[in-house]
Design a protein around this motif. Structure first.
Motif, PDB file in Angstrom:
ATOM      1  N   THR A 105     -57.835   3.017   0.020  1.00  0.00           N
ATOM      2  CA  THR A 105     -58.785   1.909  -0.081  1.00  0.00           C
ATOM      3  C   THR A 105     -58.311   0.937  -1.153  1.00  0.00           C
ATOM      4  OG1 THR A 105     -61.137   1.372  -0.342  1.00  0.00           O
ATOM      5  CG2 THR A 105     -60.271   2.988  -1.833  1.00  0.00           C
ATOM      6  N   ARG A 106     -58.908  -0.266  -1.157  1.00  0.00           N
ATOM      7  CA  ARG A 106     -58.656  -1.189  -2.263  1.00  0.00           C
ATOM      8  C   ARG A 106     -59.863  -1.130  -3.185  1.00  0.00           C
ATOM      9  NH1 ARG A 106     -55.214  -5.776  -3.095  1.00  0.00           N
ATOM     10  NH2 ARG A 106     -54.501  -5.872  -0.940  1.00  0.00           N
ATOM     11  N   LEU A 107     -59.639  -0.932  -4.464  1.00  0.00           N
ATOM     12  CA  LEU A 107     -60.747  -0.751  -5.411  1.00  0.00           C
ATOM     13  C   LEU A 107     -61.503  -2.056  -5.652  1.00  0.00           C
ATOM     14  CD1 LEU A 107     -59.020   1.667  -7.897  1.00  0.00           C
ATOM     15  CD2 LEU A 107     -61.184   2.109  -6.743  1.00  0.00           C
ATOM     16  N   SER A 108     -62.820  -1.963  -5.742  1.00  0.00           N
ATOM     17  CA  SER A 108     -63.668  -3.135  -6.011  1.00  0.00           C
ATOM     18  C   SER A 108     -63.946  -3.242  -7.512  1.00  0.00           C
ATOM     19  CB  SER A 108     -64.996  -2.991  -5.273  1.00  0.00           C
ATOM     20  OG  SER A 108     -65.713  -1.886  -5.812  1.00  0.00           O
ATOM     21  N   ASP A 109     -64.347  -4.448  -7.948  1.00  0.00           N
ATOM     22  CA  ASP A 109     -64.761  -4.632  -9.349  1.00  0.00           C
ATOM     23  C   ASP A 109     -65.880  -3.670  -9.714  1.00  0.00           C
ATOM     24  OD1 ASP A 109     -63.246  -6.663 -10.618  1.00  0.00           O
ATOM     25  OD2 ASP A 109     -64.114  -8.102  -9.214  1.00  0.00           O
ATOM     26  N   GLU A 110     -66.821  -3.517  -8.784  1.00  0.00           N
ATOM     27  CA  GLU A 110     -67.983  -2.669  -9.045  1.00  0.00           C
ATOM     28  C   GLU A 110     -67.569  -1.214  -9.326  1.00  0.00           C
ATOM     29  OE1 GLU A 110     -70.365  -2.336  -5.588  1.00  0.00           O
ATOM     30  OE2 GLU A 110     -72.119  -1.600  -6.662  1.00  0.00           O
ATOM     31  N   HIS A 170     -65.964   3.288 -12.969  1.00  0.00           N
ATOM     32  CA  HIS A 170     -64.951   4.320 -13.236  1.00  0.00           C
ATOM     33  C   HIS A 170     -64.381   4.224 -14.650  1.00  0.00           C
ATOM     34  CE1 HIS A 170     -61.940   7.279 -12.258  1.00  0.00           C
ATOM     35  NE2 HIS A 170     -60.967   6.452 -12.593  1.00  0.00           N
ATOM     36  N   TYR A 171     -64.202   2.995 -15.136  1.00  0.00           N
ATOM     37  CA  TYR A 171     -63.589   2.806 -16.454  1.00  0.00           C
ATOM     38  C   TYR A 171     -64.600   2.341 -17.495  1.00  0.00           C
ATOM     39  CZ  TYR A 171     -58.902   3.486 -14.507  1.00  0.00           C
ATOM     40  OH  TYR A 171     -57.775   4.021 -13.928  1.00  0.00           O
ATOM     41  N   ILE A 172     -65.857   2.747 -17.354  1.00  0.00           N
ATOM     42  CA  ILE A 172     -66.913   2.274 -18.268  1.00  0.00           C
ATOM     43  C   ILE A 172     -66.588   2.601 -19.733  1.00  0.00           C
ATOM     44  CG2 ILE A 172     -68.398   4.325 -17.993  1.00  0.00           C
ATOM     45  CD1 ILE A 172     -70.749   2.138 -17.983  1.00  0.00           C
ATOM     46  N   HIS A 173     -65.940   3.750 -19.962  1.00  0.00           N
ATOM     47  CA  HIS A 173     -65.600   4.153 -21.342  1.00  0.00           C
ATOM     48  C   HIS A 173     -64.464   3.305 -21.927  1.00  0.00           C
ATOM     49  CE1 HIS A 173     -63.586   6.514 -18.282  1.00  0.00           C
ATOM     50  NE2 HIS A 173     -62.598   6.733 -19.101  1.00  0.00           N
ATOM     51  N   HIS A 174     -63.831   2.443 -21.096  1.00  0.00           N
ATOM     52  CA  HIS A 174     -62.774   1.558 -21.605  1.00  0.00           C
ATOM     53  C   HIS A 174     -63.225   0.097 -21.643  1.00  0.00           C
ATOM     54  CE1 HIS A 174     -59.797   4.666 -21.752  1.00  0.00           C
ATOM     55  NE2 HIS A 174     -59.808   4.880 -20.455  1.00  0.00           N
ATOM     56  N   LYS A 175     -64.505  -0.164 -21.368  1.00  0.00           N
ATOM     57  CA  LYS A 175     -64.932  -1.563 -21.141  1.00  0.00           C
ATOM     58  C   LYS A 175     -64.777  -2.454 -22.374  1.00  0.00           C
ATOM     59  CE  LYS A 175     -70.040  -1.375 -21.532  1.00  0.00           C
ATOM     60  NZ  LYS A 175     -70.014  -1.206 -22.973  1.00  0.00           N
ATOM     61  N   ASP A 176     -64.775  -1.869 -23.572  1.00  0.00           N
ATOM     62  CA  ASP A 176     -64.597  -2.678 -24.778  1.00  0.00           C
ATOM     63  C   ASP A 176     -63.160  -2.678 -25.286  1.00  0.00           C
ATOM     64  OD1 ASP A 176     -67.309  -3.335 -24.797  1.00  0.00           O
ATOM     65  OD2 ASP A 176     -67.805  -1.428 -25.783  1.00  0.00           O
ATOM     66  N   LYS A 177     -62.268  -2.035 -24.567  1.00  0.00           N
ATOM     67  CA  LYS A 177     -60.863  -1.968 -25.005  1.00  0.00           C
ATOM     68  C   LYS A 177     -60.157  -3.284 -24.654  1.00  0.00           C
ATOM     69  CE  LYS A 177     -60.844   2.639 -25.916  1.00  0.00           C
ATOM     70  NZ  LYS A 177     -60.818   3.632 -24.838  1.00  0.00           N
ATOM     71  N   PRO A 178     -59.174  -3.667 -25.476  1.00  0.00           N
ATOM     72  CA  PRO A 178     -58.469  -4.932 -25.221  1.00  0.00           C
ATOM     73  C   PRO A 178     -57.737  -4.959 -23.876  1.00  0.00           C
ATOM     74  CG  PRO A 178     -57.442  -3.695 -27.035  1.00  0.00           C
ATOM     75  CD  PRO A 178     -58.717  -2.991 -26.700  1.00  0.00           C
ATOM     76  N   PHE A 179     -57.391  -3.797 -23.353  1.00  0.00           N
ATOM     77  CA  PHE A 179     -56.619  -3.757 -22.098  1.00  0.00           C
ATOM     78  C   PHE A 179     -57.494  -3.676 -20.854  1.00  0.00           C
ATOM     79  CE2 PHE A 179     -56.775   0.647 -23.772  1.00  0.00           C
ATOM     80  CZ  PHE A 179     -57.341   1.321 -22.703  1.00  0.00           C
ATOM     81  N   GLN A 220     -59.373  -5.763 -18.967  1.00  0.00           N
ATOM     82  CA  GLN A 220     -59.187  -6.724 -17.865  1.00  0.00           C
ATOM     83  C   GLN A 220     -57.833  -6.518 -17.178  1.00  0.00           C
ATOM     84  OE1 GLN A 220     -61.484  -8.400 -16.410  1.00  0.00           O
ATOM     85  NE2 GLN A 220     -62.993  -7.895 -17.994  1.00  0.00           N
ATOM     86  N   ASP A 221     -56.803  -6.256 -17.972  1.00  0.00           N
ATOM     87  CA  ASP A 221     -55.477  -5.982 -17.391  1.00  0.00           C
ATOM     88  C   ASP A 221     -55.528  -4.723 -16.530  1.00  0.00           C
ATOM     89  OD1 ASP A 221     -54.332  -8.161 -18.563  1.00  0.00           O
ATOM     90  OD2 ASP A 221     -53.329  -7.048 -20.174  1.00  0.00           O
ATOM     91  N   LEU A 222     -56.243  -3.711 -17.021  1.00  0.00           N
ATOM     92  CA  LEU A 222     -56.369  -2.454 -16.283  1.00  0.00           C
ATOM     93  C   LEU A 222     -57.046  -2.692 -14.934  1.00  0.00           C
ATOM     94  CD1 LEU A 222     -56.265   0.676 -16.095  1.00  0.00           C
ATOM     95  CD2 LEU A 222     -58.362   0.739 -17.466  1.00  0.00           C
ATOM     96  N   LYS A 223     -58.114  -3.479 -14.944  1.00  0.00           N
ATOM     97  CA  LYS A 223     -58.808  -3.781 -13.686  1.00  0.00           C
ATOM     98  C   LYS A 223     -57.902  -4.562 -12.725  1.00  0.00           C
ATOM     99  CE  LYS A 223     -63.064  -5.131 -13.396  1.00  0.00           C
ATOM    100  NZ  LYS A 223     -64.305  -5.881 -13.654  1.00  0.00           N
ATOM    101  N   GLY A 224     -57.215  -5.561 -13.277  1.00  0.00           N
ATOM    102  CA  GLY A 224     -56.310  -6.362 -12.438  1.00  0.00           C
ATOM    103  C   GLY A 224     -55.234  -5.496 -11.802  1.00  0.00           C
ATOM    104  N   PHE A 225     -54.675  -4.602 -12.604  1.00  0.00           N
ATOM    105  CA  PHE A 225     -53.635  -3.680 -12.114  1.00  0.00           C
ATOM    106  C   PHE A 225     -54.189  -2.780 -11.018  1.00  0.00           C
ATOM    107  CE2 PHE A 225     -52.039   0.763 -13.052  1.00  0.00           C
ATOM    108  CZ  PHE A 225     -50.866   0.664 -12.321  1.00  0.00           C
ATOM    109  N   MET A 226     -55.366  -2.213 -11.237  1.00  0.00           N
ATOM    110  CA  MET A 226     -55.918  -1.241 -10.282  1.00  0.00           C
ATOM    111  C   MET A 226     -56.347  -1.890  -8.967  1.00  0.00           C
ATOM    112  SD  MET A 226     -55.555   1.788 -11.548  1.00  0.00           S
ATOM    113  CE  MET A 226     -56.636   2.822 -10.564  1.00  0.00           C
ATOM    114  N   LYS A 227     -56.562  -3.231  -8.996  1.00  0.00           N
ATOM    115  CA  LYS A 227     -56.952  -3.957  -7.777  1.00  0.00           C
ATOM    116  C   LYS A 227     -55.755  -4.568  -7.057  1.00  0.00           C
ATOM    117  CE  LYS A 227     -59.811  -6.845  -9.679  1.00  0.00           C
ATOM    118  NZ  LYS A 227     -60.729  -7.980  -9.872  1.00  0.00           N
ATOM    119  N   SER A 228     -54.565  -4.478  -7.681  1.00  0.00           N
ATOM    120  CA  SER A 228     -53.439  -5.274  -7.197  1.00  0.00           C
ATOM    121  C   SER A 228     -52.856  -4.784  -5.863  1.00  0.00           C
ATOM    122  CB  SER A 228     -52.336  -5.324  -8.262  1.00  0.00           C
ATOM    123  OG  SER A 228     -51.845  -4.027  -8.528  1.00  0.00           O
ATOM    124  N   SER A 229     -53.074  -3.535  -5.529  1.00  0.00           N
ATOM    125  CA  SER A 229     -52.659  -2.963  -4.237  1.00  0.00           C
ATOM    126  C   SER A 229     -53.703  -1.938  -3.847  1.00  0.00           C
ATOM    127  CB  SER A 229     -51.333  -2.199  -4.360  1.00  0.00           C
ATOM    128  OG  SER A 229     -50.257  -3.053  -4.538  1.00  0.00           O
TER     129      SER A 229
END
Ligand code: CMP
Length: 161
Positions: free
Chosen positions: A41-46, A51-60, A62-71
């Motif tokens: 599947t392709r991962l959604s923002d939602e 899934h990454y709620i514990h990383h939501k305040d980390k500097p990376f 947005q990059d992590l989300k972009g990477f996980m949605k890229s394919s």
């Protein structure tokens, strides 16, 4: 005593782009783990926010989300005796540069972010993550005949349906 568990694996976009899906699945199969579920599947923002709620305040984040949605990604649910800890050993630590050779990240990753696979890190997160990404009818209980050779009798507690 048998301690059958399930754990969630995500084969990440870097592994998909680098044609590593088959080799990753093979490692889990060769170890003797049962595939209880598998889908692409392709991962959604939602889902990623959850899934990454514990990383939501980390500097990376947005990059992590972009990477996980890229394919598209591939999800696996793996089953076995104490499988959560075993899979963490098979994949190695987060940073591929310091992961042991022989582990998936040790063999295929040079990065902290692009680290090939995700795996649940505890029983609680495994249960929550499997529920997040799989419906009940997408998971399969079945007899795995090679388990009679993979496990000793006291480690075995097979679902037979
Ligand atoms: P994963 O096991 O999916 O859990 C969180 C992910 O965030 C992790 O794998 C990496 O892909 C990513 N990650 C963790 N730490 C960093 C970091 N310092 N910089 C960038 N990405 C990271």
């Amino acid at each position: 005593m048998s301690n059958m568990q399930r754990t969630l694996i995500i084969v990440k976009p870097d592994a998909m782009q680098r044609n590593l899906l088959g080799r990753i699945v093979t490692r889990f199969e060769e170890k003797g783990l049962k595939i209880a579920g598998m889908k692409m599947t392709r991962l959604s923002d939602e889902k990623l926010d959850e899934h990454y709620i514990h990383h939501k305040d980390k500097p990376f984040f947005q990059d992590l989300k972009g990477f996980m949605k890229s394919s598209p990604v591939v999800f696996l649910v793996l089953e076995g005796h104490e499988v959560i800890e075993t899979v963490r050993l098979i994949i190695g630590p987060t940073n591929g540069r310091v992961a042991d050779a022989g582990s998936i990240r040790g063999d295929f990753s040079m990065s902290q972010a692009n680290n090939i696979v995700h795996a649940s890190d505890s029983l609680e997160s495994a249960e929550a993550e499997i529920k997040r990404f799989f419906a009940e009818d997408e998971l399969y209980d079945y007899q795995k005949d090679d388990w009679n050779w993979i496990y000793a009798t006291d480690e075995l507690d097979q679902n037979k349906n």
